[in-house]
Design a protein around this motif. Structure first.
Motif, PDB file in Angstrom:
ATOM      1  N   LEU A  15     -28.573  -0.343  -9.698  1.00 52.15           N
ATOM      2  CA  LEU A  15     -29.798   0.337 -10.129  1.00 52.15           C
ATOM      3  C   LEU A  15     -29.529   1.801 -10.446  1.00 52.15           C
ATOM      4  CD1 LEU A  15     -32.067  -1.319  -7.452  1.00 52.15           C
ATOM      5  CD2 LEU A  15     -32.269  -1.682  -9.916  1.00 52.15           C
ATOM      6  N   LEU A  16     -28.680   2.463  -9.664  1.00 57.59           N
ATOM      7  CA  LEU A  16     -28.355   3.863  -9.929  1.00 57.59           C
ATOM      8  C   LEU A  16     -27.555   4.008 -11.221  1.00 57.59           C
ATOM      9  CD1 LEU A  16     -27.422   5.166  -6.358  1.00 57.59           C
ATOM     10  CD2 LEU A  16     -29.530   5.588  -7.639  1.00 57.59           C
ATOM     11  N   ALA A  17     -26.681   3.054 -11.503  1.00 58.90           N
ATOM     12  CA  ALA A  17     -25.903   3.112 -12.736  1.00 58.90           C
ATOM     13  C   ALA A  17     -26.798   2.965 -13.960  1.00 58.90           C
ATOM     14  CB  ALA A  17     -24.837   2.015 -12.737  1.00 58.90           C
ATOM     15  N   ALA A  18     -27.854   2.158 -13.824  1.00 57.73           N
ATOM     16  CA  ALA A  18     -28.778   1.950 -14.937  1.00 57.73           C
ATOM     17  C   ALA A  18     -29.666   3.154 -15.170  1.00 57.73           C
ATOM     18  CB  ALA A  18     -29.637   0.714 -14.672  1.00 57.73           C
ATOM     19  N   SER A  19     -29.965   3.892 -14.097  1.00 56.61           N
ATOM     20  CA  SER A  19     -30.850   5.053 -14.201  1.00 56.61           C
ATOM     21  C   SER A  19     -30.434   6.092 -13.180  1.00 56.61           C
ATOM     22  CB  SER A  19     -32.309   4.643 -13.977  1.00 56.61           C
ATOM     23  OG  SER A  19     -33.179   5.756 -14.098  1.00 56.61           O
ATOM     24  N   PRO A  20     -29.374   6.874 -13.461  1.00 62.62           N
ATOM     25  CA  PRO A  20     -28.865   7.845 -12.480  1.00 62.62           C
ATOM     26  C   PRO A  20     -29.929   8.866 -12.106  1.00 62.62           C
ATOM     27  CG  PRO A  20     -27.325   7.554 -14.296  1.00 62.62           C
ATOM     28  CD  PRO A  20     -28.600   6.876 -14.699  1.00 62.62           C
ATOM     29  N   PRO A  21     -30.097   9.114 -10.823  1.00 59.36           N
ATOM     30  CA  PRO A  21     -31.084  10.096 -10.365  1.00 59.36           C
ATOM     31  C   PRO A  21     -30.541  11.512 -10.475  1.00 59.36           C
ATOM     32  CG  PRO A  21     -29.935   9.220  -8.496  1.00 59.36           C
ATOM     33  CD  PRO A  21     -29.388   8.498  -9.708  1.00 59.36           C
ATOM     34  N   PRO A  22     -31.411  12.512 -10.429  1.00 57.54           N
ATOM     35  CA  PRO A  22     -30.936  13.892 -10.392  1.00 57.54           C
ATOM     36  C   PRO A  22     -30.254  14.187  -9.068  1.00 57.54           C
ATOM     37  CG  PRO A  22     -33.298  13.806 -10.015  1.00 57.54           C
ATOM     38  CD  PRO A  22     -32.878  12.408 -10.400  1.00 57.54           C
ATOM     39  N   THR A  23     -29.466  15.238  -9.052  1.00 53.42           N
ATOM     40  CA  THR A  23     -28.768  15.620  -7.827  1.00 53.42           C
ATOM     41  C   THR A  23     -29.735  15.812  -6.673  1.00 53.42           C
ATOM     42  OG1 THR A  23     -27.087  16.737  -9.155  1.00 53.42           O
ATOM     43  CG2 THR A  23     -27.176  17.307  -6.831  1.00 53.42           C
ATOM     44  N   ALA A  24     -30.935  16.305  -6.964  1.00 49.80           N
ATOM     45  CA  ALA A  24     -31.921  16.594  -5.920  1.00 49.80           C
ATOM     46  C   ALA A  24     -32.343  15.346  -5.156  1.00 49.80           C
ATOM     47  CB  ALA A  24     -33.149  17.263  -6.524  1.00 49.80           C
ATOM     48  N   ALA A  25     -32.027  14.163  -5.704  1.00 49.21           N
ATOM     49  CA  ALA A  25     -32.424  12.929  -5.016  1.00 49.21           C
ATOM     50  C   ALA A  25     -31.556  12.637  -3.808  1.00 49.21           C
ATOM     51  CB  ALA A  25     -32.348  11.745  -5.985  1.00 49.21           C
ATOM     52  N   PHE A  26     -30.529  13.471  -3.582  1.00 47.85           N
ATOM     53  CA  PHE A  26     -29.606  13.224  -2.482  1.00 47.85           C
ATOM     54  C   PHE A  26     -29.632  14.371  -1.482  1.00 47.85           C
ATOM     55  CE2 PHE A  26     -27.787  11.010  -6.136  1.00 47.85           C
ATOM     56  CZ  PHE A  26     -27.709   9.727  -5.638  1.00 47.85           C
ATOM     57  N   PRO A  27     -30.650  14.461  -0.626  1.00 49.35           N
ATOM     58  CA  PRO A  27     -30.678  15.520   0.377  1.00 49.35           C
ATOM     59  C   PRO A  27     -29.737  15.173   1.537  1.00 49.35           C
ATOM     60  CG  PRO A  27     -32.586  14.111   0.611  1.00 49.35           C
ATOM     61  CD  PRO A  27     -31.791  13.575  -0.553  1.00 49.35           C
ATOM     62  N   LEU A  28     -28.489  15.588   1.451  1.00 48.75           N
ATOM     63  CA  LEU A  28     -27.490  15.181   2.429  1.00 48.75           C
ATOM     64  C   LEU A  28     -27.144  16.323   3.370  1.00 48.75           C
ATOM     65  CD1 LEU A  28     -25.030  13.344   0.063  1.00 48.75           C
ATOM     66  CD2 LEU A  28     -26.976  12.431   1.284  1.00 48.75           C
TER      67      LEU A  28
END
Length: 308
Positions: free
Chosen positions: A185-198
């Motif tokens: 799903l991520l490969a089909a529609s990569p999220p912005p960097t902000a989607a990863f609060p790590l």
């Protein structure tokens, strides 16, 4: 220059317990005790053995996880197959706080409903916003929804329940007719960097790095949040993520592949107070609604794809 995410799946890498403990907030008690097994038949079997030896209360919140589950089982004895080091395969031990059947039943209902909600929220935390719950406790995702996760709850009748959870994470399932994965799903529609609060990990190192570890940490946080709520509030939140509401479904009394003259089509109308699915058979008058138990029936939504 903009930060670029590495969206290539990291295949074959064992679960990183150190990274998981780093991602898990210090305020979260679920997942603090962690039992890792590289390869086992079933995490639920190991969890039950631990409960038998030590008791459920002492093990509350314990996660049993494997990278390779050789005999995973889903609802109604269906098998759960997965590629090693690709799926998130774990069981979680829960010791109910309620005493007596009138209080215990709502807690177990809450746990059964909270688990797929926690999966949905964990998927959203890593950038998959299409995940929805297919009653009773599967999670489907994608523009054409396919199965992403399954949950099963086993209560021992005494001091503990065991949640078994499987989530497709790193597999390439782009050509699979009935299932999908977070990486697909991520490969089909990569999220912005902000989607990863790590926490403790630079944003540029995100992408699919430690994806299973991040999903599990988010699941633990969300499950703990949900289990602090009243059952009615959990049912309401379940409705926000309901794949089936106002959709036509097929109700099966035996299996999806075995015809039964009692089977019928209906419109799903959400959950009742006890977590049962409320449906209205096609052609029935308003008020002729039926409440379905997951122990007695299976359902197939008419979503123009093969059922899982």
């Amino acid at each position: 220059a903009p930060l670029l995410l590495d969206m290539r799946p990291v295949i074959g890498v064992p679960f990183d317990q150190v990274a998981f403990s780093r991602f898990l907030p210090s305020t979260c008690s679920i997942g603090r005790r962690f039992e890792y097994k590289p390869s086992i038949a079933s995490t639920m079997d190991v969890a039950r053995e631990l409960v038998g030896a030590q008791g459920g209360v002492a093990l509350h919140g314990t996660v049993v996880l494997t990278d390779d589950q050789t005999a995973g089982v889903g609802r109604r004895g269906r098998s759960w197959e997965s590629e090693a080091c690709c799926s998130l395969l774990f069981s979680l031990i829960w010791a109910p706080t309620a005493v007596g059947t009138p209080a215990l039943f709502p807690e177990l209902v809450r746990l059964n409903l909270a688990a797929p909600i926690a999966v949905v929220c964990a998927c959203s935390a890593v950038g998959v916003d299409s995940a929805l719950i297919k009653w009773p406790n599967d999670v489907w995702a994608g523009a054409a929804p396919r199965k992403l996760s399954g949950v099963i709850l086993d209560y021992n009748g005494g001091d503990s329940a065991v949640l078994g959870v499987g989530v497709n994470v790193l597999q390439d399932m782009s050509l699979h007719p009935a299932a999908t994965s977070i990486a697909t799903l991520l490969a089909a529609s990569p999220p912005p960097t902000a989607a990863f609060p790590l926490p403790n990990l630079p944003a540029a190192s995100a992408g699919l790095s430690h994806l299973r570890e991040r999903v599990l940490s988010s699941f633990c946080v969300e499950l703990e949040r949900l289990m602090r709520m009243e059952t009615s509030a959990v049912i309401a939140e379940h409705g926000w993520h309901d794949l089936l509401e106002n959709k036509t479904i097929r109700v099966h009394h035996k299996t999806r592949d075995e015809h039964d003259p009692r089977d019928y089509d209906a419109v799903a109308l959400g959950l009742g107070p006890g977590g049962a699915l409320r449906v209205r058979p096609i052609g029935a008058a308003a008020g002729a609604d039926v409440f379905l138990s997951a122990e007695e029936i299976s359902i197939t939504p008419y979503l123009h794809i093969e059922p899982s």
